[in-house]
Design an enzyme around this catalytic site. Structure first.
Site, PDB file in Angstrom:
ATOM      1  N   CYS A  89       3.038 -20.558   0.092  1.00 13.48           N
ATOM      2  CA  CYS A  89       3.556 -19.317  -0.503  1.00 13.48           C
ATOM      3  C   CYS A  89       3.261 -19.197  -1.988  1.00 13.48           C
ATOM      4  O   CYS A  89       3.272 -18.098  -2.542  1.00 13.48           O
ATOM      5  CB  CYS A  89       5.065 -19.207  -0.267  1.00 13.48           C
ATOM      6  N   GLN A 156       9.982 -23.692   7.921  1.00 12.71           N
ATOM      7  CA  GLN A 156      10.684 -23.057   6.815  1.00 12.71           C
ATOM      8  C   GLN A 156      12.051 -22.538   7.258  1.00 12.71           C
ATOM      9  O   GLN A 156      13.012 -22.550   6.481  1.00 12.71           O
ATOM     10  CB  GLN A 156       9.849 -21.915   6.250  1.00 12.71           C
ATOM     11  N   ARG A 211      15.405  -0.860   1.932  1.00 16.06           N
ATOM     12  CA  ARG A 211      16.091  -0.044   2.937  1.00 16.06           C
ATOM     13  C   ARG A 211      17.369   0.560   2.354  1.00 16.06           C
ATOM     14  O   ARG A 211      18.315  -0.164   2.047  1.00 16.06           O
ATOM     15  CB  ARG A 211      16.430  -0.896   4.156  1.00 16.06           C
ATOM     16  N   SER A 237      12.837 -13.138   3.911  1.00 17.20           N
ATOM     17  CA  SER A 237      11.800 -12.275   3.345  1.00 17.20           C
ATOM     18  C   SER A 237      11.099 -11.510   4.455  1.00 17.20           C
ATOM     19  O   SER A 237      11.019 -11.957   5.592  1.00 17.20           O
ATOM     20  CB  SER A 237      10.788 -13.116   2.565  1.00 17.20           C
ATOM     21  N   HIS A 338       7.092 -10.090   1.383  1.00 20.73           N
ATOM     22  CA  HIS A 338       6.475 -11.356   0.991  1.00 20.73           C
ATOM     23  C   HIS A 338       5.108 -11.510   1.668  1.00 20.73           C
ATOM     24  O   HIS A 338       4.972 -12.205   2.673  1.00 20.73           O
ATOM     25  CB  HIS A 338       7.415 -12.495   1.398  1.00 20.73           C
ATOM     26  N   CYS A 368       9.350 -21.422  -3.780  1.00 24.37           N
ATOM     27  CA  CYS A 368       9.249 -22.525  -2.827  1.00 24.37           C
ATOM     28  C   CYS A 368       7.975 -22.377  -2.019  1.00 24.37           C
ATOM     29  O   CYS A 368       7.420 -21.278  -1.891  1.00 24.37           O
ATOM     30  CB  CYS A 368      10.471 -22.568  -1.914  1.00 24.37           C
ATOM     31  N   GLY A 370       5.520 -24.068   1.481  1.00 22.66           N
ATOM     32  CA  GLY A 370       5.426 -24.889   2.670  1.00 22.66           C
ATOM     33  C   GLY A 370       4.967 -26.295   2.348  1.00 22.66           C
ATOM     34  O   GLY A 370       4.176 -26.517   1.426  1.00 22.66           O
TER      35      GLY A 370
END
Length: 383
Positions: A89, A156, A211, A237, A338, A368, A370
């Site tokens: 990420c 994750q 939203r 995300s 994301h 963060c 993976g």
């Protein structure tokens, strides 16, 4: 050591899964921000030394070194090379780090750093799942891995659950945070806070994720991702499509090309962390980069920490005592989305423009990643 300056930062709007950008070829989406970046900075594309692009799921349309294919798809000079980065990420935040390091070492004067991901076309973990289906193996089944980590789930989602348990973060805590993210993003959109950083793309002019109809009651009605778990889709995300790019320049390039520095890359850090909890890295990464910068968190005006899951941000805040009002003030990935390989550059782009808009001096970005890693960057606005 020579300074590395950010002299341009742009992004597409972030599209929802199966939304307005879902049918766009990833190289074309990357090409779109590359052209816009160079046009806005008024830089001769032929003067760029290298292109560093983040992309996590490098398969199909996103394979074949998308940094290079995006640059060529933009019709830009063929003599400029490119390389694609996978730090999960944090891939495009790492692209910024590599670009700043190249400039800071004197090896380059102008480097593009960015990223792209069209998750509607190339689903998350596609290289792994397709590889397993093709009989080429799984990264977590080797003898060495099993010796050190056994057969524990490497995910994750599992990591985010473990973080919620360890830091005593309830589902209700995460839902309140998620609602806040949507509210902040909607307020930022209404105020025009993203207008300067966004380049409309393929008919899309604004982020599709926030939203207005989200409520705590609706969130409470969702099923958890795992039986007896705390996480739901609402506190995670969003799967998204998008691209972002920044231009990193040396002081000599700033003078030679008559560029306007927006910020300087003050300090950088990257750390490894427990690969099973996986998502705790922003805590030590923040501590490390602040130590390198000679700053404490009280001196940081704005923070952009990726909202991979609400538990990640809430655990980070509990550990470091970061004030809520300075953290993701325009919402985060829970609301804005994301697009994996693009998110680091998207966060950096937003941070640069927020500092300019608010007059803040120092900004911090961390996320963060993976495998149990995290990048952290301190920017200083150039006044």
């Amino acid at each position: 050591m020579p300074e590395a300056f950010i002299v341009g930062a742009v992004r597409t709007p972030v599209g929802r899964r199966k939304g307005a950008l879902s049918g766009v070829h990833p190289a074309d989406l990357g090409a779109h921000v590359l052209r816009a970046l160079l046009e806005r900075a008024r830089v001769d594309p032929g003067a760029v030394d290298d292109v560093h692009f983040g992309c996590v799921s490098q398969i199909g349309a996103q394979s074949g070194n998308i940094a290079r294919t995006a640059w060529l798809s933009a019709g830009l000079p063929q003599h400029v090379p490119g390389t694609t980065i996978d730090r999960q990420c944090g891939s495009s935040q790492q692209a910024v780090h590599f670009a700043a390091q190249a400039v800071g070492s004197g090896a380059a004067d102008l480097v593009v750093a960015g990223g792209v991901e069209v998750m509607s076309l190339v689903p998350i973990a596609s290289p792994m799942t397709v590889g397993v289906q093709a009989g080429t193996g799984n990264p977590y089944t080797g003898d060495g891995w099993r010796e050190h980590f056994g057969d524990r789930e490497v995910s994750q989602f599992r990591g985010a659950e473990l973080i919620a348990e360890k830091w005593g973060i309830s589902r209700e805590d995460m839902e309140r945070y998620a609602l806040h993210s949507h509210q902040r993003a909607l307020a930022a959109q209404a105020a025009g806070d993203f207008d300067e950083e966004i380049v409309p793309a393929f008919g899309l002019t604004a982020d599709e994720g926030p939203r207005a109809d989200t409520t705590l009651e609706k969130m409470a009605g969702l099923k958890t991702l795992t039986k007896d778990g705390r996480l739901t889709a609402a506190v995670s995300s969003q799967i998204s499509d998008g691209a972002a790019a920044l231009l990193i320049a040396s002081e000599a390039a700033v003078r030679h090309h008559d560029l306007t520095p927006l910020a300087r890359v003050h300090s950088m850090a990257v750390v490894g962390s427990d690969p099973i909890h996986m998502l705790t890295g922003p805590i030590p990464a923040t501590e490390k980069v602040l130590d390198r910068a000679g700053l404490d968190l009280d001196r940081i005006d704005l923070v952009e920490i990726n909202e991979a899951f609400a538990s990640v941000v809430l655990a980070w805040q509990k550990e470091l005592g970061a004030p809520c009002e300075r953290v993701n003030p325009s919402g985060g990935a829970i609301a804005l989305g994301h697009p994996l390989g693009a998110t680091g550059a998207r966060l950096m782009t937003t941070l640069v423009h927020q500092l300019r808009r608010t007059g803040g001096r120092y900004g911090l970005q961390t996320m963060c990643e993976g495998g149990g890693m995290a990048n952290a960057t301190v920017l200083e606005r150039v006044r």
